[in-house]
Design a protein around this motif. Structure first.
Motif, PDB file in Angstrom:
ATOM      1  N   SER A 109       0.746  -1.275  -0.085  1.00 56.38           N
ATOM      2  CA  SER A 109      -0.057   0.179   0.032  1.00 56.38           C
ATOM      3  C   SER A 109       0.906   1.334  -0.020  1.00 56.38           C
ATOM      4  O   SER A 109       1.993   1.280   0.538  1.00 56.38           O
ATOM      5  N   ILE A 110       0.400   2.268  -0.664  1.00 52.09           N
ATOM      6  CA  ILE A 110       0.984   3.612  -0.605  1.00 52.09           C
ATOM      7  C   ILE A 110       1.100   4.006   0.639  1.00 52.09           C
ATOM      8  O   ILE A 110       2.039   5.073   0.844  1.00 52.09           O
ATOM      9  N   LEU A 111       0.382   3.682   1.710  1.00 53.26           N
ATOM     10  CA  LEU A 111       0.153   4.249   2.981  1.00 53.26           C
ATOM     11  C   LEU A 111       1.445   4.158   3.561  1.00 53.26           C
ATOM     12  O   LEU A 111       1.898   5.106   4.515  1.00 53.26           O
ATOM     13  N   TRP A 112       2.362   3.067   3.328  1.00 61.50           N
ATOM     14  CA  TRP A 112       3.511   2.677   4.117  1.00 61.50           C
ATOM     15  C   TRP A 112       4.514   3.696   3.726  1.00 61.50           C
ATOM     16  O   TRP A 112       5.448   4.355   4.408  1.00 61.50           O
ATOM     17  N   GLY A 113       4.296   4.318   2.284  1.00 59.91           N
ATOM     18  CA  GLY A 113       5.346   5.278   1.744  1.00 59.91           C
ATOM     19  C   GLY A 113       4.957   6.642   2.621  1.00 59.91           C
ATOM     20  O   GLY A 113       5.919   7.325   2.896  1.00 59.91           O
ATOM     21  N   TYR A 114       3.714   6.640   2.812  1.00 57.35           N
ATOM     22  CA  TYR A 114       3.361   8.055   3.206  1.00 57.35           C
ATOM     23  C   TYR A 114       3.974   8.007   4.814  1.00 57.35           C
ATOM     24  O   TYR A 114       4.381   9.171   5.428  1.00 57.35           O
ATOM     25  N   LEU A 115       3.731   7.162   5.669  1.00 59.72           N
ATOM     26  CA  LEU A 115       4.272   6.558   6.670  1.00 59.72           C
ATOM     27  C   LEU A 115       5.858   6.910   6.839  1.00 59.72           C
ATOM     28  O   LEU A 115       6.182   7.506   7.774  1.00 59.72           O
ATOM     29  N   LEU A 116       6.393   6.268   5.904  1.00 65.16           N
ATOM     30  CA  LEU A 116       7.838   6.337   6.251  1.00 65.16           C
ATOM     31  C   LEU A 116       8.317   7.817   5.842  1.00 65.16           C
ATOM     32  O   LEU A 116       9.238   8.424   6.385  1.00 65.16           O
ATOM     33  N   ALA A 117       7.754   8.428   4.767  1.00 65.47           N
ATOM     34  CA  ALA A 117       8.099   9.728   4.614  1.00 65.47           C
ATOM     35  C   ALA A 117       7.826  10.801   5.607  1.00 65.47           C
ATOM     36  O   ALA A 117       8.505  11.558   5.936  1.00 65.47           O
ATOM     37  N   ALA A 118       6.630  10.614   6.386  1.00 65.25           N
ATOM     38  CA  ALA A 118       6.382  11.606   7.424  1.00 65.25           C
ATOM     39  C   ALA A 118       7.499  11.092   8.632  1.00 65.25           C
ATOM     40  O   ALA A 118       7.859  11.981   9.472  1.00 65.25           O
ATOM     41  N   LEU A 119       7.898  10.004   8.769  1.00 65.40           N
ATOM     42  CA  LEU A 119       8.938   9.493   9.660  1.00 65.40           C
ATOM     43  C   LEU A 119      10.158  10.281   9.269  1.00 65.40           C
ATOM     44  O   LEU A 119      10.882  10.730  10.368  1.00 65.40           O
ATOM     45  N   ILE A 120      10.806   9.928   8.316  1.00 64.45           N
ATOM     46  CA  ILE A 120      11.904  10.568   7.884  1.00 64.45           C
ATOM     47  C   ILE A 120      12.029  12.299   8.123  1.00 64.45           C
ATOM     48  O   ILE A 120      12.725  12.763   8.637  1.00 64.45           O
ATOM     49  N   GLY A 121      10.950  12.568   7.734  1.00 63.09           N
ATOM     50  CA  GLY A 121      10.636  14.205   7.893  1.00 63.09           C
ATOM     51  C   GLY A 121      10.602  14.615   9.221  1.00 63.09           C
ATOM     52  O   GLY A 121      11.234  15.611   9.421  1.00 63.09           O
ATOM     53  N   MET A 122       9.823  13.780   9.961  1.00 62.38           N
ATOM     54  CA  MET A 122       9.798  14.214  11.506  1.00 62.38           C
ATOM     55  C   MET A 122      11.292  13.989  12.190  1.00 62.38           C
ATOM     56  O   MET A 122      11.701  15.098  12.855  1.00 62.38           O
ATOM     57  N   VAL A 123      12.307  13.410  11.611  1.00 60.62           N
ATOM     58  CA  VAL A 123      13.489  13.148  12.209  1.00 60.62           C
ATOM     59  C   VAL A 123      14.179  14.409  12.059  1.00 60.62           C
ATOM     60  O   VAL A 123      14.811  15.150  12.729  1.00 60.62           O
ATOM     61  N   LEU A 124      14.251  14.775  10.518  1.00 62.73           N
ATOM     62  CA  LEU A 124      14.896  15.933  10.178  1.00 62.73           C
ATOM     63  C   LEU A 124      14.261  17.177  10.759  1.00 62.73           C
ATOM     64  O   LEU A 124      15.249  18.057  11.347  1.00 62.73           O
ATOM     65  N   GLY A 125      13.088  17.344  10.927  1.00 61.33           N
ATOM     66  CA  GLY A 125      12.326  18.432  11.644  1.00 61.33           C
ATOM     67  C   GLY A 125      12.828  18.402  13.247  1.00 61.33           C
ATOM     68  O   GLY A 125      13.081  19.526  13.683  1.00 61.33           O
ATOM     69  N   ILE A 126      12.878  16.966  13.725  1.00 62.37           N
ATOM     70  CA  ILE A 126      13.489  17.209  15.374  1.00 62.37           C
ATOM     71  C   ILE A 126      15.096  17.657  15.337  1.00 62.37           C
ATOM     72  O   ILE A 126      15.335  18.616  16.320  1.00 62.37           O
ATOM     73  N   ILE A 127      15.714  17.285  14.255  1.00 57.89           N
ATOM     74  CA  ILE A 127      16.939  18.096  14.293  1.00 57.89           C
ATOM     75  C   ILE A 127      16.890  19.476  14.261  1.00 57.89           C
ATOM     76  O   ILE A 127      17.598  20.312  15.381  1.00 57.89           O
ATOM     77  N   ASN A 128      16.146  20.038  13.554  1.00 61.53           N
ATOM     78  CA  ASN A 128      16.107  21.402  13.404  1.00 61.53           C
ATOM     79  C   ASN A 128      15.470  22.081  14.666  1.00 61.53           C
ATOM     80  O   ASN A 128      15.916  22.881  15.303  1.00 61.53           O
ATOM     81  N   GLY A 129      14.703  21.295  15.424  1.00 58.80           N
ATOM     82  CA  GLY A 129      13.850  21.758  16.557  1.00 58.80           C
ATOM     83  C   GLY A 129      14.832  21.684  17.580  1.00 58.80           C
ATOM     84  O   GLY A 129      15.034  22.650  18.524  1.00 58.80           O
ATOM     85  N   VAL A 130      15.548  20.628  17.903  1.00 59.44           N
ATOM     86  CA  VAL A 130      16.431  20.514  18.969  1.00 59.44           C
ATOM     87  C   VAL A 130      17.559  21.544  18.834  1.00 59.44           C
ATOM     88  O   VAL A 130      18.050  22.458  19.871  1.00 59.44           O
ATOM     89  N   LEU A 131      18.197  21.946  17.588  1.00 56.00           N
ATOM     90  CA  LEU A 131      19.195  22.876  17.467  1.00 56.00           C
ATOM     91  C   LEU A 131      18.579  24.083  17.950  1.00 56.00           C
ATOM     92  O   LEU A 131      19.362  25.196  18.396  1.00 56.00           O
ATOM     93  N   ALA A 132      17.465  24.412  17.452  1.00 57.46           N
ATOM     94  CA  ALA A 132      16.820  25.812  17.746  1.00 57.46           C
ATOM     95  C   ALA A 132      16.642  25.930  19.207  1.00 57.46           C
ATOM     96  O   ALA A 132      17.020  26.951  19.664  1.00 57.46           O
ATOM     97  N   ALA A 133      16.149  24.914  19.802  1.00 55.70           N
ATOM     98  CA  ALA A 133      15.726  25.037  21.403  1.00 55.70           C
ATOM     99  C   ALA A 133      17.114  24.983  22.040  1.00 55.70           C
ATOM    100  O   ALA A 133      17.219  25.626  23.184  1.00 55.70           O
ATOM    101  N   TRP A 134      18.038  24.412  21.460  1.00 57.66           N
ATOM    102  CA  TRP A 134      19.527  24.415  22.100  1.00 57.66           C
ATOM    103  C   TRP A 134      20.304  25.680  21.931  1.00 57.66           C
ATOM    104  O   TRP A 134      20.764  26.531  22.905  1.00 57.66           O
TER     105      TRP A 134
END
Lengths: 334, 340
Positions: free
Chosen positions: A89-114
């Motif tokens: 299913s394409i849903l797995w693709g969306y899930l994977l993309a969301a996950l990778i994106g979230m990790v990259l976003g968390i990197i931004n967030g941690v750097l910004a907060a720190w």
């Protein structure tokens, strides 16, 4: 009624209506079924990104790395699917993309907060790194044959319309539901949850937000993680919309989307704005860039129009504020 | 005895004040050393150094303008657009002004007029951004983003996105000229610009005011000074520097195009942060800028010597370097603050 007219959304809406009427009168091709579907179709990707970016801007931060996050997710998911010969299913693709994106976003967030440095510069750094990663490590430029799940998704349309007079056809992709869903989610979070209040408070005054008891670093990390997640999903959506992967899909997107959010009435310093305004801002931007030709203006001048719009969008609110500030100052000093 | 102690303390103070510059020098020497060892001495050759000196000025002059805006607590995202527009307009201007088969002295005169014209364009663009920021009160980021779109939009509209070629030869000849056969003329331009900015920041009241605005704008206003004029002047100078950089680019490529400067924005900010300019304003020195630019250009031409590292990895490395330097600066500053 007075409050109604004080909202900046209403002005954006009025401009949109006026502009579409002008285009209709000049070309007679605006209110055709295929043009409307095309407009809706072109709103999907920027609309999703803008609603997430609105959250970041409302919290007093800024993110310029999201187009590159989207690009990275788009390529890595497509490449993974290709190497796995994935047929599920394409849903797995969306899930994977969301996950990778979230990790990259968390990197931004941690750097910004720190680091507590201007987030423009932090995300400029990370966005260059993400771009380099996509180009260098993933060795991506164009993928023209998509894996089966994505190709299927690209074919899956709600309905198609054909304009009788011009013979041009357009179809409405299913992804429009994603856009509606995300806009609703952001609206719910911002309006009815403590988190949303916290985001506005952080944008208004970080010190005050902390004193009131909001966990400021966590809120920061959340907004960036959410932005990254939506960017990942958007990246995949763009692939299914255009039926291929290309490295320059999101060229210059960061500035366009920021401009759309600002146009929609959100202050760049944070603490104000609404999803509805942001969405209208996106509509206005797309209306102009899609229909300049119908207006008889060469596309070369579209960049100039965007610039004028940004300045015009913030001109009056900023000027009003500076006048108010001067009045306060003169009261104190005089 | 007393004297020696004093000088020791002075050294320590001096080091504390310029620790960032010392770090940069060490990093520069290290990278040159490592690169020349890896390349078997090829890197340290005079030709390579000449290449670095030739490539550095466009970037450097552009970053100086960015530095001024950052010291004043803002940011100038329009530098690249200003460089492009100034380059395009002055190339058009120069092409139309230059008479066919003109003598050398006339050619030089036309070049000088073009330079003045170019600087004027940069100044006008800068004043526009500065006006939006100071008198209208639009945050620097949005104002320069908007003005950047407007300026670049004009550049694209005028040229239709194509490049302007067939420039008078004098421009390319001038930028390729080497004093005494070694020092590129562009480096001299960069040197003059740096000296002027250093003088402006350290010796004039305008420079003092720029630092003050960056440190605390409210204090600045309450001490009875007009911040608006200072901000306009800051962005005007930034625009002028950008336009000079644009002209240098045109000389280098021997043509003008609306997307020449596109890839310069990110490195310009990177150089500023590397040089110890505080992105929140109030801090930064011209000397640090020179060192940071040399370091970055050294690294970048070092990478270019390895064919198997693709150009794309450069982005990855620059991004990581920027983040790393920011982390380093912030943590060291916090440690120092704790000690006091």
């Amino acid at each position: 009624m007075k409050k109604f007219f004080k909202k900046s959304e209403i002005y954006v809406l009025l401009i949109i209506i006026a502009l579409s009427l002008i285009i209709q009168i000049k070309s007679g091709q605006f209110f055709t079924s295929n043009n409307m579907v095309d407009l809706a179709r072109s709103l999907i990707v920027p609309g999703m990104m803008a609603s997430a970016l609105f959250m970041v801007i409302a919290s007093g931060n800024i993110d310029v790395s999201f187009p590159y996050t989207a690009m990275l997710c788009m390529f890595s998911v497509t490449k993974l699917f290709q190497t796995w010969n994935f047929e599920g299913s394409i849903l797995w693709g969306y899930l994977l993309a969301a996950l990778i994106g979230m990790v990259l976003g968390i990197i931004n967030g941690v750097l910004a907060a720190w680091l507590k440095l201007p987030t423009l510069i932090i995300t400029l750094g990370t966005c260059t790194a993400y771009l380099g990663f996509t180009q260098g490590v993933l060795k991506s430029s164009v993928i023209s044959v998509l894996p089966k799940p994505m190709a299927d998704m690209a074919e899956w349309n709600l309905f198609s319309v054909r304009d009788v007079s011009s013979g041009l056809g357009s179809s409405m992709p299913v992804s429009i539901f994603l856009l509606i869903f995300i806009v609703l989610i952001v609206a719910l979070i911002m309006k009815y949850t403590m988190l949303g209040r916290g985001i506005y408070a952080l944008g208004g005054d970080p010190v005050a937000a902390e004193r009131v008891g909001f966990h400021v670093p966590l809120i920061r990390i959340f907004v960036f993680a959410f932005m990254g997640m939506i960017a990942g999903i958007t990246g995949l959506t763009q692939v299914t919309l255009s039926g291929m992967c290309q490295i320059n899909f999101f060229d210059g997107y960061e500035m366009t989307i920021i401009a759309a959010v600002v146009l929609g009435g959100a202050k760049i310093t944070g603490g104000s704005g609404s999803v509805l305004g942001t969405f209208l801002g996106v509509v206005l931007m797309k209306l102009i860039s899609n229909n300049l030709i119908l207006l008889g203006i060469p596309t070369n001048w579209s960049k100039l129009m965007t610039g004028v719009l940004i300045i015009a969008g913030v001109f009056f609110s900023s000027y009003k504020e500076i006048l108010a500030k001067q009045r306060v100052n003169s009261n104190i000093l005089g | 005895m007393e004297k020696m102690k004093l000088s020791k303390i002075n050294w320590k103070d001096y080091y504390n004040q310029n620790s960032n510059n010392f770090k940069l020098v060490v990093m520069f020497l290290l990278s040159v050393l490592i690169l020349s060892i890896i390349t078997g001495g090829r890197f340290a050759s005079g030709r390579q150094m000449g290449l670095i000196a030739y490539l550095l000025p466009e970037m450097g002059v552009l970053s100086l303008g960015m530095m001024l805006a950052m010291i004043s607590g803002g940011i100038d995202l329009s530098v690249v657009a200003v460089a492009d527009l100034a380059g395009i307009l002055s190339c058009i201007f120069m092409r139309s002004m230059m008479p066919a088969d003109a003598s050398l002295s006339i050619q030089i005169a036309v070049l000088l007029i073009t330079i003045i014209f170019c600087v004027l364009i940069g100044a006008v663009c800068g004043v526009f951004s500065g006006f939006l920021i100071s008198y209208i009160g639009i945050p620097a980021m949005v104002a320069t983003l908007g003005s950047s779109d407007i300026i670049l939009g004009i550049a694209i509209g005028i040229t239709n996105g194509s490049s302007i070629k067939d420039l008078p030869a004098i421009l390319n000849q001038t930028t390729n000229y080497r004093l005494f056969g070694i020092i590129p003329s562009t480096t001299i331009v960069f040197g003059i610009c740096t000296l002027l900015i250093a003088f402006l920041l350290n010796k004039t009241s305008l420079g003092f005011k720029i630092y003050m605005i960056g440190s605390n704008q409210t204090d600045f206003r309450f001490s009875g000074m007009d911040s608006r004029k200072t901000i306009i002047l800051t962005y005007m100078i930034s625009g002028i520097l950008a336009s000079v950089s644009g002209l240098l680019m045109c000389g280098h490529f021997n043509s003008a195009r609306s997307d020449f400067g596109k890839s310069y924005l990110m490195p310009a900010i990177l150089i500023c942060v590397l040089a110890g300019v505080n992105p929140s304003g109030g801090k930064g020195k011209a000397a640090g800028m020179v060192l940071a630019i040399i370091l970055l250009q050294t690294l970048s031409s070092g990478f270019a010597m390895f064919q198997n590292i693709s150009d794309y990895y450069k982005n990855l490395i620059w991004g990581l370097v920027l983040i790393f330097v920011m982390i380093l600066n912030v943590t060291s500053e916090r440690k120092r603050a704790k000690q006091i």
